[in-house]
Each structure stands twice: as structure tokens, then as C-alpha cells.
Design an enzyme around this catalytic site. Structure first.
Site, PDB file in Angstrom:
ATOM      1  N   SER A 108      43.001  33.777  35.352  1.00 15.08           N
ATOM      2  CA  SER A 108      42.177  32.610  35.017  1.00 15.08           C
ATOM      3  C   SER A 108      41.062  32.540  36.057  1.00 15.08           C
ATOM      4  O   SER A 108      41.239  32.994  37.187  1.00 15.08           O
ATOM      5  CB  SER A 108      43.005  31.331  35.089  1.00 15.08           C
ATOM      6  OG  SER A 108      43.232  30.968  36.443  1.00 15.08           O
ATOM      7  N   ASP A 109      39.926  31.963  35.690  1.00 14.63           N
ATOM      8  CA  ASP A 109      38.970  31.587  36.731  1.00 14.63           C
ATOM      9  C   ASP A 109      39.693  30.543  37.602  1.00 14.63           C
ATOM     10  O   ASP A 109      40.753  30.029  37.231  1.00 14.63           O
ATOM     11  CB  ASP A 109      37.692  31.018  36.102  1.00 14.63           C
ATOM     12  CG  ASP A 109      36.513  31.115  37.066  1.00 14.63           C
ATOM     13  OD1 ASP A 109      36.735  31.197  38.285  1.00 14.63           O
ATOM     14  OD2 ASP A 109      35.362  31.088  36.603  1.00 14.63           O
TER      15      ASP A 109
END
Ligand SMILES: *[C@@H]1O[C@H](CO)[C@@H](O)[C@H](O)[C@H]1NC(C)=O
Ligand SMILES: *[C@@H]1O[C@H](CO)[C@@H](O)[C@H](O)[C@H]1NC(C)=O
Ligand SMILES: *[C@@H]1O[C@H](CO)[C@@H](O)[C@H](O)[C@H]1NC(C)=O
Ligand SMILES: *[C@@H]1O[C@H](CO)[C@@H](O)[C@H](O)[C@H]1NC(C)=O
Ligand SMILES: *[C@@H]1O[C@H](CO)[C@@H](O)[C@H](O)[C@H]1NC(C)=O
Ligand SMILES: *[C@@H]1O[C@H](CO)[C@@H](O)[C@H](O)[C@H]1NC(C)=O
Ligand SMILES: *[C@@H]1O[C@H](CO)[C@@H](O)[C@H](O)[C@H]1NC(C)=O
Length: 792
Positions: free
Chosen positions: A310-311
Site C-alpha cells: 500500500s502507499d
């Protein structure tokens, strides 16, 4: 990266704060599988990677497993597994942004600072792109070997530069999906160490080659791991009520398939990237990290076999900003089930156990994620014993900031800088006639801002002022404004007096990270504050017309200077990195012939009326929406995509290309089955129904470039195509192929380009299907048009 300011993220902000330790002795990385922990099957290098990964998994308890779901993996002492930090950054050189990299402790105080990506992209030189990535990989391994970096890096940024206001447009290779895709492939294959095939003009095959590895198993060995980010339709930071954390990008099928998707598809299919990062934003209502269809498409259709991160805190934002789930546990569950394998941040650490207890997450969801993570670690050799005894173990401090790497950084600026205006061949300045020089502008005497976003500590930076002073001893400097925001003109008087004393004047204006960066989009395309007034004031004072140098990644509306005869020349230097000052001076004084081309359209200020949150590429006349990028936008431009002058003058010719292509030598009845007609008039074929015929349609175009000037130089050849009229949403033109060639003064250079009509002369229709229109296609080369008819 960086993180939204929620409670969930405070911990990450601490992560990026470095302790101020003195430079110390080399601390080699700790590694697993040392006695007495070396008898596990996962340590047995003769076993297949998958077997080893499963063996490791089988030894973990549920809490062990959950502890692996964060970028900050704290290790498993019981099994002799040391901590591992997944988050390191390498966008255009080893950068300090991720906690995996440190310049403050250890024997490597600096790393080569290549130009920001948008400038390197302007060279349109694939070999250069790949070489830079390989150089960064060498520095990355060297830093890993002394405990100053990880092996998993979160670059490149391959979202297209859709809107000129985007604060991170500087990180992107530009607005064209073909160019961005090509950059992605070069970066990832150069970085991961896998030039396994030699394409085009004699690419060197790295000794480190192992490659991303294709199908089957876990893929091949990796020197370091690259990450295609941010998947997908992420290119808005903070614009009005829209922020990247809560933004829902509404994207049509047509735009998704022919604009947003191609860079990611190529990054994975051809680049063989071992990581994909899902973005904060939602796409058509679903947060990217929660979108199973989106993430699984990469695995099932493109053959992705790496890990998905994920960012940073993009799992938290599913719940906290996107309000997509009812609880943190649901956010964790939906992300894991969608295919997010690891969360940058602590959200999964904190909420996964409770999600399991509530029955929202099953252990097998976590197992699947961990196998993807472990496999990449095994491919990196993290479980193969002492890294200093491995294949890359000899890399160390002397492989960082080498003269080769510093020269490559210099070469990148030389090739990328774009000459935008040059009245009456004002440039190059002749060294012997310039007795004194004034340099004006707040960016001219700095080195710290020349790298742009995601910069580390450069080896040997040269400011623009210092670079020019090497040519002209009598060079004086005045900032003109206190800073780049330039909110007052009180400093003008000093700048005017410095100007009055000089023969020639160079004004450095433009942007720095106070104007455009992560979390910060622009609202205007004009020069900030009083900068425009500074330029015109100095131009009016100077004895001779001035040279205007522009910094920054985003397009600027400098039409005032374009039309002003007192501004003789305009040069764009982007964020040129550590060699910027040197290369710019070489160009100004004619030791290097500029050859860069803009990889993004420079729009006029009026473009800021376009809502930034409108993701549509195609124009919509009924709503006064002008469309985006050279492919669709029909309004006025300040400088067009692909624009750039040089000290020579080039002419282009198509020497040979077919006039017609016949798709079918088949019996008429068979070809009739696949012929489609629109509005009873426009004929086309579906490319997916043509498959093997596509190969036989390929053709070569022979091109000549004539250099009419007294300078040798790089010429960027861009061939575009325009499909026959009548197809809804067809681009005005689209890039078929680009190539940078070396040309010799007053000589002709020839090259060939291969055209694959199914790929280059096709378009995507509104339903998302690729069609090949029949009829007259145009190949466009500079102002030359060549018609190729596609017939049944
Ligand atoms: C990783 O987590 C551990 C344990 O919570 C902590 O002590 C350490 O500071 C963290 N490391 C970083 C780089 O944040
Ligand atoms: C490693 O695996 C191979 C193949 O299964 C086996 O023959 C060998 O004994 C193993 N080595 C060790 C040290 O366990
Ligand atoms: C999400 O919910 C919060 C309150 O929990 C609210 O402030 C915010 O506006 C909501 N955001 C969206 C995008 O609906
Ligand atoms: C340029 O910057 C350097 C380093 O910050 C500083 O020492 C010097 O005084 C500056 N020069 C001028 C002319 O402002
Ligand atoms: C470039 O050179 C050609 C051939 O000498 C000439 O016809 C043309 O006018 C030149 N163009 C420019 C912009 O100088
Ligand atoms: C196709 O092109 C060739 C020459 O390239 C020409 O001789 C022929 O007449 C063309 N055929 C059609 C159907 O236009
Ligand atoms: C492309 O870049 C490479 C690496 O810097 C360089 O050797 C080569 O000459 C460049 N090609 C052209 C045509 O400028």
C-alpha cells in the site's frame, strides 16, 4: 509517500526523523540462516524458492505472521531472522525519504544525485534511462552492504503527468503513455539487474543480470527490487476540497485502457517489476488498495509475481478518509483479500488480529500475502547467507559517487535540458566575448533545491552560479527575491545594480519544492509572486537581451517572455540534480548542444479553469472541457509536447514506408465475418480477433535526419500516427515510436522504426476494446505526412 495527518500516521512521521549520529564504522547487514539457525529448510539454497517460502511460513505463529504486515518488519529472533525495513526510495538516486535509507550513519555520506525524472525523460534516450537505473542499483547494493539501505525500493513513479498543476508531475516521465511505459521498462529492468536481452543499439548486458524472471515459480534473481507506483489514476495531491487521501478518480474505460493503464502494464509485463504500489485514491468508487479486480488484473493478465504494498497508510485511508468500510478491521480485510500484501505503516499491525478474531480475515489471506513477500526476499538473496560473500557482496563505498556515475548524472542534464527560445542564435555565448556576467534569481546560488522531490545527499553538487563562474571569472550574483515564492520586490534594487555592471545577464526563475511537491499542487501556471516582474525589470535594465533559465518540473506560462524581444533565450532545466550547474553552463557557452524535448504540454494560465479533479482525457465541448495532453487538447499552448530547439537545425524525411497494407488474403466470406462497420461507413477490425495476422502487418519506416548546423548533436525523432476520421474519442495523434540519434554537423543520419499497426495504429473504443480502423492512416514526422492505407 509521506502520510496523511491522522492518528494512524504519527508513528510514520517519527520513522522519517533521523537521529543525529556521527558517521561511524561500516555496519554490515545482519542476515538470517547463521548458526545455530541455519538448518531450516528455508535456509537450504538448493531447494526451490517456493518450497523455501512455504517452509518459512510453516514455522510462523499467527502473531508472527501479523508482525510481517508492516514495512518495519522487526524480525523473528526465535528463527534467527533479523529486522527488515521494506521502505527505501530511489526515484532518481538513493533518496532519504524512506526509513530504509540513511546517510547519517555509516561510511557512505552521499550518493549520486541524478536529475529529477521529468528532465531525464526529456532526453528521450532509453539507453540513458536504463544506465541511470543500473547505476542507482549499484549504489543501492553498496549502501545495503554497509547497512545504510534496504533492498526493496519504491520507484519509479509512472503515473502520467495528466494536469500541469500536479505537484508530483516532476517525478513522472511526462504526459504520454508510450513514453512513460518505455521509461518504466528501462528503469525497472536496469534497476533490478536484468538486461537479459539486448535491444536496439548495443545495450550492455550487466554482469549482475538475473532479471525479473518471467513465468512460473517466483521469477528470477533480483539485484534490488523496483516498484511501479502509484496504481492507479493517482495524480492529484491537494486541490480545493480534493486531497489524494479522499479523492475518487472517475475514469472512463477508454481512458483507463489507453492512458492510465499502459505504463503499469509495461512496467510489469516487460519490465518484470517485483513490486506494485496501490494508491490512496479510489478509482470509480473503490479505493485502489481495496480493489480486487484492479490488483488481480496485474497478476492474472500481466503475469505479475511480486508483492503489492500500500502507499503509506493507504489501508488506513480506506476507512478514515475514503469511508469505504465501517471499521478499521474491514479496511484491513478488504485490502488483504483484494491482494494488498503489505501495508506501509502500522495499521495492519494494529488491526489484523482483531479482524481475525471477528472472522473478517482468515489466516489463509495472510499466508497468501506473506508468500508474495517472502518470495521477493528469497529472490533478493536475503536468506542465502552472508550478503558480503554473495554475488553483490563486493560492492561498497568505492562504488558510490564514482566518476562514471557522476558523469552519467552530468550527461543526463546535457541530454535533457530544453532550449525553448533562441532569437537570432543569441546562444551559445562566445566565451571570449563575455567579459562579465550577472546571474540573478533566488534559485541560482543553491544546490539543495536542485534535486526536486525524493532527493538524497548528492556527491558533488554545483550551483548554477558556480557553474557559470567557471566560464566567466567576473560573474556576480544577486537573488532578486528572498526566495522562490518572491512575495516582495524589495530585493530588486540590488539585482538591478548587479545587472547594470554586467555585459551579459542570466535570470534564473521558476519553481522549487515550496511551489510544487508531494501534497502540494499549484493553482497557477505563472511564475510565483514577483518573479515575472523581476524578469521584465532585469530585461529592461540589461545592456543586451537576457537569457532566462527556468527551474521546476511543472509547465510554466511564460508567454510574457516568449514574446519579449529583450528575453533572447529561454532554457528549461527542470530539477537538474548535482551536475545541473555544470551542464547548464556548458550549454550556454556552446560546449554542449541542447537537444531535450518537452515530455509534457506547456499550457497557458487559462488552463487553470479546468477542474483538476476531472480525469477525462477526451474533450467535452458541451461542457467547455478542452481535453488533456497533446493527444486530445486542442486549445492554445505555450510550448507543445515534443518541443525543443538546438544550436543546429534539423530536417526530417521519410525515405521509405508502405503506401498500403492488406489485412486479409483470406476468402472473402471469412474476412467478412470480422469486418465491423460503424454508422454504415467507417470500417474497422477488433485487434483481439486478428492476433497472428498482426505480425504480418508490421512494417519498417526508413527516416533521415539532416543536421544543417555547425554543431553535432542528439536529435530526437518522434513519429506520430493519426487514424482515419470518424472514430469517437480517437486521439488527434499518438506517438508511434521515438528514438534519439546522434547527428554530425552538415551530415545525414538514417534510422529505421518498426511499426506494428495492431499496436501503433489502433485505438481503444468506448467499451474498452482495441480496434484497427481501415482506411487512410497518417504517419507524422515533424511537418511531414505519409499516408498508409489499411485495406481488407
Ligand atoms: C520499527 O519498530 C520497532 C519496534 O516497534 C521500533 O523500535 C523501531 O524504532 C522501528 N523502526 C523504525 C525505523 O521506525
Ligand atoms: C538441502 O536440500 C537438499 C534437497 O532436498 C538435500 O539433499 C540436502 O540435504 C539439504 N541440505 C541440508 C543442509 O539440509
Ligand atoms: C468520512 O467520514 C468523516 C467522519 O467520520 C467525515 O468527516 C468525512 O467527511 C467523510 N469523508 C467522506 C469522503 O465522505
Ligand atoms: C552563494 O551561496 C554560498 C553558499 O551558501 C554563500 O556562501 C555565498 O555567499 C553565496 N554567494 C552570493 C554572492 O550570495
Ligand atoms: C533549417 O535549414 C533548412 C535547410 O538549410 C532551411 O531551409 C530552414 O529554413 C532552416 N530552418 C531554420 C528554422 O533555421
Ligand atoms: C498499394 O501500394 C502499391 C505501391 O506501394 C501500389 O502499386 C498499389 O497500387 C497500391 N494498392 C492499392 C490498392 O492502393
Ligand atoms: C544516450 O545515452 C547514452 C548514455 O549516456 C549515451 O552514451 C548515448 O550517446 C546517448 N545517445 C544519443 C543518441 O545521444
Amino acid at each position: 509517500m509521506s502520510t496523511p495527518t491522522t492518528t494512524a500516521t504519527v508513528i510514520l512521521i517519527i520513522l522519517t526523523t533521523f537521529t543525529n549520529l556521527p558517521i561511524s564504522q561500516s555496519k554490515p547487514p545482519k542476515f538470517p540462516c547463521q548458526p545455530p539457525h541455519n538448518s531450516y529448510p528455508f535456509c537450504n539454497t538448493t531447494l526451490p524458492l517456493q518450497t523455501r517460502a512455504h517452509s518459512l511460513l510453516s514455522l510462523l505463529t499467527l502473531p508472527d505472521k501479523i508482525n510481517r504486515l508492516s514495512n518495519n518488519d522487526t524480525g523473528i529472533p526465535r528463527l534467527g531472522i533479523p529486522p527488515y525495513q521494506w521502505w527505501s526510495e530511489s526515484l532518481h538516486g538513493i533518496a532519504s525519504n524512506g526509513p530504509g535509507v540513511t546517510f547519517r550513519t555509516g561510511p557512505i555520506p552521499a550518493a549520486t544525485g541524478f536529475p529529477q525524472v521529468i528532465l531525464t525523460a526529456s532526453s528521450f534516450n532509453r539507453t540513458l534511462w536504463g544506465s541511470i537505473a543500473s547505476a542507482i542499483a549499484v549504489e543501492a547494493r553498496a549502501m545495503y552492504n554497509v547497512g545504510q539501505a534496504g533492498l526493496t525500493f519504491w520507484a519509479p513513479t509512472i503515473n502520467i503527468f495528466r494536469d500541469p498543476r500536479w505537484g508530483r508531475g516532476q517525478e513522472s516521465p511526462g504526459e504520454d503513455p508510450v513514453v512513460v511505459a518505455a521509461y518504466a521498462v528501462e528503469y525497472v529492468s536496469g534497476f533490478q539487474g536484468g538486461y537479459t536481452e539486448v535491444v536496439g543499439g548495443g545495450r550492455r548486458v550487466l554482469a549482475a543480470a538475473g532479471g525479473g524472471g518471467g513465468g512460473g515459480g517466483g521469477g528470477g534473481e533480483l539485484m534490488v527490487s523496483a516498484c511501479c507506483k502509484h496504481f492507479t489514476a493517482y495524480d492529484l495531491e491537494n486541490w480545493g476540497v480534493y486531497a489524494r487521501y479522499n479523492f475518487n478518480a472517475i475514469v472512463t474505460k477508454q481512458d483507463m485502457l489507453d492512458t492510465y493503464e499502459p505504463p503499469f502494464r509495461s512496467c510489469i509485463q516487460e519490465g518484470k517489476a517485483s513490486c506494485l504500489m496501490c494508491s490512496y485514491n479510489a478509482v470509480n468508487g473503490i479505493p485502489a488498495c481495496a480493489d480486487r479486480n484492479l490488483l488481480q488484473k496485474a497478476r492474472t493478465q500481466w503475469g505479475f509475481n511480486g508483492y503489492i504494498t500500500s502507499d503509506c497508510d493507504a489501508v488506513a485511508t480506506i476507512y478514515e478518509y475514503q469511508n469505504y468500510t465501517k471499521s478499521p478491521e474491514d479496511a484491513v480485510a478488504i485490502a488483504l483479500k483484494a491482494g494488498t500484501d503489505i501495508n506501509c505503516g502500522t495499521y495492519m499491525l494494529r488491526h489484523t488480529m482483531s479482524a481475525v478474531e471477528k472472522g473478517k480475515v482468515e489466516e489463509k489471506d495472510i499466508d497468501k500475502a506473506l508468500l508474495n513477500l517472502f518470495t521477493v526476499q528469497f529472490r533478493l538473496g536475503l536468506f542465502d547467507g552472508d550478503p558480503l560473500k554473495g554475488k553483490f557482496g563486493k560492492l561498497g563505498p568505492r562504488d558510490v559517487c564514482t566518476s562514471d556515475h557522476k558523469n552519467l548524472a552530468l550527461e543526463a542534464v546535457r541530454q535533457g535540458v530544453v532550449l525553448l527560445k533562441n532569437d537570432n542564435k543569441f546562444l551559445p555565448l562566445r566565451k571570449n566575448i563575455v567579459s562579465s556576467l550577472a546571474v540573478i534569481g533566488p534559485m541560482a546560488n543553491t544546490t539543495s533545491d536542485l534535486g526536486g522531490g525524493y532527493t538524497g545527499v548528492p556527491c558533488d553538487p554545483t550551483s548554477i552560479y558556480k557553474g557559470l563562474k567557471r566560464y566567466v571569472k567576473k560573474t556576480s550574483y544577486s537573488p532578486g527575491c528572498l526566495d522562490v515564492a518572491c512575495t516582495s520586490n524589495v530585493e530588486f534594487a540590488e539585482a538591478v545594480s548587479v545587472t547594470e555592471g554586467a555585459d551579459f545577464v542570466i535570470v534564473v526563475a521558476g519553481l522549487d519544492l515550496t511551489q510544487e511537491t508531494e501534497d502540494r499542487d499549484r493553482f497557477s501556471l505563472l511564475l510565483p509572486g514577483y518573479q515575472m516582474a523581476l524578469v521584465t525589470t532585469i530585461a529592461a535594465t540589461s545592456k543586451k537581451p537576457i537569457v532566462l533559465v527556468l527551474t521546476g518540473g511543472g509547465p510554466l506560462d511564460v508567454s510574457f517572455a516568449q514574446g519579449d524581444p529583450r528575453v533572447a533565450s529561454i532554457i528549461w532545466v527542470g530539477y537538474p540534480g548535482e551536475a545541473g550547474g555544470r551542464a547548464l553552463a556548458e550549454i550556454i557557452f556552446g560546449d554542449h548542444n541542447p537537444s531535450g524535448k518537452l515530455p509534457v504540454t506547456w499550457y497557458p494560465e487559462s488552463f487553470t479553469r479546468v477542474p483538476m479533479n476531472n480525469m477525462n482525457m477526451r474533450p467535452d465541448r458541451s461542457h467547455h472541457y478542452p481535453g488533456r495532453t497533446y493527444r486530445f487538447y486542442t486549445g492554445d499552448v505555450v510550448y507543445r509536447f515534443g518541443y525543443g530547439l538546438s544550436y543546429s537545425n534539423y530536417t526530417y524525411h521519410i525515405l521509405s514506408a508502405p503506401n498500403n497494407l492488406t489485412v486479409f488474403e483470406l476468402p472473402k466470406t471469412e474476412s467478412d465475418n470480422i469486418l465491423r462497420t460503424k454508422d454504415g461507413f467507417y470500417n474497422y477490425l477488433y485487434v483481439d480477433e486478428l492476433e497472428e495476422r498482426c505480425d504480418s502487418l508490421r512494417f519498417q519506416v526508413e527516416i533521415s535526419v539532416t543536421n544543417h548546423g555547425p554543431f553535432d548533436g542528439g536529435a530526437v525523432v518522434m513519429m506520430f500516427a493519426r487514424v482515419p476520421g470518424g472514430f469517437k474519442g480517437a486521439p488527434l495523434k499518438q506517438l508511434v515510436e521515438f528514438e534519439r540519434v546522434h547527428t554530425v554537423s552538415y551530415r545525414v543520419t538514417k534510422l529505421r522504426m518498426l511499426v506494428d499497426p495492431c499496436k501503433h495504429l489502433s485505438i481503444v473504443d468506448e467499451s474498452g476494446r482495441t480496434i484497427l480502423p481501415l482506411g487512410d492512416h497518417k504517419l507524422l514526422l515533424d511537418d511531414i505526412e505519409h499516408i498508409v492505407s489499411i485495406l481488407m
